[in-house]
Scaffold this active site. Structure first.
Site, PDB file in Angstrom:
ATOM      1  N   GLY A 135      -2.580  18.271 -82.748  1.00 22.33           N
ATOM      2  CA  GLY A 135      -2.389  17.439 -83.925  1.00 22.33           C
ATOM      3  C   GLY A 135      -3.676  16.881 -84.498  1.00 22.33           C
ATOM      4  N   SER A 136      -3.527  15.716 -85.105  1.00 26.77           N
ATOM      5  CA  SER A 136      -4.576  15.109 -85.920  1.00 26.77           C
ATOM      6  C   SER A 136      -5.860  14.810 -85.146  1.00 26.77           C
ATOM      7  CB  SER A 136      -4.020  13.810 -86.489  1.00 26.77           C
ATOM      8  OG  SER A 136      -5.046  12.950 -86.885  1.00 26.77           O
TER       9      SER A 136
END
Lengths: 148, 433
Positions: free
Chosen positions: A69-70
């Site tokens: 993810g981020s």
């Protein structure tokens, strides 16, 4: 507690954040998201489809395949340290910038780059010693019953 | 252990002050954790300092922005003075700005804090571009340039489309890079780590923005964090197409680097994309795969009553804003539906001049700048169902906000805002063989 007879398994890897702690393992078979994946205020996994949805990692040896993810991953785990909800240690399989930086700013003993896959070999509830100074993870006691 | 130059040793040893020394300490610990042999020099950093978080707010209240920068951006517990940024550094997107005051349940205190942080950091030399797409508003690294960027969609664009070199950095590594001009030379910074690992063969031509998003979502899911190479008669993508493709691939997987031979600069040919290695067996993307991705992106929608339409994730390009304006000409939004177009302030200025903002606002929509509902974790009050043309937001927002999502074309989303109903459907694929 650390008698040879109790030792079930020793995994050899590379310590990337120094320190030595002993505690219970919390194993995630899925990668973990920081932003959108954990709540730093409570130290819990909040991604709805995650196998550990709702489970708290505070004070546990978090064993996981890696980060996803981020790029906010490191910041979210850093927040767990600042809010007192950090895991006790990190043990992960895949070394990436997110997980490496995240471990450093969480400031918990961390080992990666193992000779064997910690996610496959360690079970939730196992008593483990993370010796990041020597790149070792020692698993104690019999293998507990678990669904996987 | 990472090998340091004399210059780097001097920075580590305090020649340039405590903050730079702390930054070097973090970079050395980070480089050693990665196993990096040395550091890269960089003159381009994109990070985040101004987004309020509970932890950052607490640190600010204890010791101002210096304390927040020390702890969060340098991983340092000492009281230090924040020096001027050593190298060009820009601020990425953040929480809502004052143009969103009163239209959603976001704390006014956060907006004030953010404005205060902007004043502080801009006085230290941070360029407040305030966008997830710095490449759309003037921060364009050159081919082969070592940069230190956060934001997954910006990282994949910089590596793949621009041919710059960056890993997916975080708050502390970009903070430290900004005042030292260094970042671990590891991963995507090294040529040998930039070659393709997977071959994706498309039997479909991409017919536009939505197709590129679905293709990216498929590819990311298929390769996870690896480096895909896409071949087939794909057509000519534009900036928005590749922005959308990469963001989707970075959401469903963790793609930081891809190649489209003949289109992206590291891979003029298929052979160049794989270097010395032979291309692997291809994974095929066809009609069935495209339909499955569409169904997956629409699997969280049940109610067809749409409360909220979100355009621009990553931040909308000028062309996208223009398309929304054209689709809204002479129309009025449904009373119960909000339409937000998210974009950087610099592009809004052009949109204003072109008359697009007025057209969108006349219809009842909004052009909001610098911000991101996923970062801020809020949507308009009462939102239960939203529609978007962004595969990335269709992926994240249902999880973050607990709302239903519809994914479609920009025009379908505008129609949903006007009618308050979702009537999107998947157009037939353009099969090429």
């Amino acid at each position: 507690m650390t008698s040879v007879a109790e030792t079930r398994l020793v995994l050899r890897g590379r310590g990337i954040v120094p320190g030595r702690v002993e505690g219970r393992a919390l194993v995630s078979h899925e990668t973990i998201s920081g932003w959108g994946g954990i709540d730093p205020a409570t130290g819990t996994i909040i991604e709805r489809r995650h196998e550990l949805y709702g489970v708290c990692f505070t004070g546990k040896v978090l064993v996981f395949p890696g980060a996803k993810g981020s790029s906010g991953w490191s910041g979210f785990f850093q927040s767990t340290r600042l809010m007192g909800t950090a895991p006790l240690a990190m043990v992960f399989t895949n070394l990436t910038t997110k997980a490496a930086l995240g471990a450093i700013v969480t400031r918990v003993p961390t080992v990666t780059e193992f000779d064997d896959d910690p996610v496959a070999r360690i079970a939730t509830g196992d008593r483990v010693e993370v010796d990041a100074d020597n790149g070792l993870v020692v698993v104690y006691g019999p293998r507990p019953g678990h669904p996987r | 252990m990472v090998a340091l130059t004399d210059e780097e040793k001097a920075m580590r040893d305090g020649r340039d002050g405590d903050a730079v020394a702390a930054a070097m300490d973090l970079l050395i610990r980070y480089a050693d954790a990665l196993g990096a042999a040395h550091l890269c020099e960089t003159r381009n950093v994109a990070g985040t300092n101004t987004q309020p978080s509970p932890a950052k707010t607490q640190l600010f209240e204890e010791g101002g922005w210096s304390k927040a920068f020390a702890v969060i951006s340098l991983d340092c517990d000492d009281d230090i003075e924040v020096p001027r940024m050593k190298v060009p550094t820009c601020q990425l997107q953040h929480g809502f700005g004052d143009d969103a005051l009163g239209i959603m349940p976001y704390s006014e205190r956060n907006i004030e804090l953010q404005a205060d942080a902007e004043s502080f950091y801009s006085s230290k030399g941070v360029n407040v571009l305030a966008t997830c797409t710095p490449y759309q508003v003037g921060n364009l690294p050159t081919y082969g340039e070592h940069i230190a960027w956060m934001e997954s969609s910006a990282v994949v664009y910089a590596n793949s489309v621009l041919g710059a070199r960056t890993n997916c950095e975080g708050g502390a590594s970009t903070g430290s890079a900004s005042i030292t001009g260094r970042i671990p030379c590891w991963g995507n910074h090294l040529v040998e780590n930039r070659y393709g690992t997977h071959l994706i063969e498309s039997g479909l031509r991409m017919t536009g923005f939505q197709d590129w998003g679905m293709f990216g979502y498929f590819v990311g899911d298929a390769v996870q964090e690896a480096r895909p190479v896409m071949v087939g008669d794909l057509g000519q993508p534009d900036l928005a197409d590749l922005k959308h493709f990469g963001a989707a691939a970075a959401s469903s997987g963790g793609v930081e680097m891809y190649h489209i031979p003949g289109r992206t600069p590291d891979a003029p040919t298929l052979e160049a994309a794989f270097g010395a290695a032979a291309p692997p067996e291809p994974l095929r993307y066809g009609e069935a795969e495209r339909s499955a991705i569409y169904d997956s992106l629409n699997s969280i929608g049940n109610s067809e009553d749409v409360d909220f339409v979100l355009i621009g994730c990553p931040h909308a390009s000028l062309e996208q804003i223009g398309r929304v304006a054209r689709a809204l000409e002479g129309r009025t939004l449904s009373a119960g539906t909000e339409l937000w177009v998210m974009t950087p302030r610099a592009l809004r200025a052009v949109s204003d001049r072109n008359g697009w903002t007025a057209t969108i606002e006349r219809a009842g929509g909004r052009v909001l700048t610098d911000s991101c509902p996923a970062m801020s974790r809020v949507a308009p009050t009462g939102t239960k169902v939203f529609a978007t043309d962004s595969a990335k937001q269709a992926h994240y927002l249902p999880a973050i906000l607990g709302i239903e999502a519809w994914f479609g074309t920009t025009e379908e989303c505008v129609d949903a805002a006007v009618t308050g109903r979702w009537r999107g459907s998947l157009a037939p694929a353009a099969v090429v063989r």
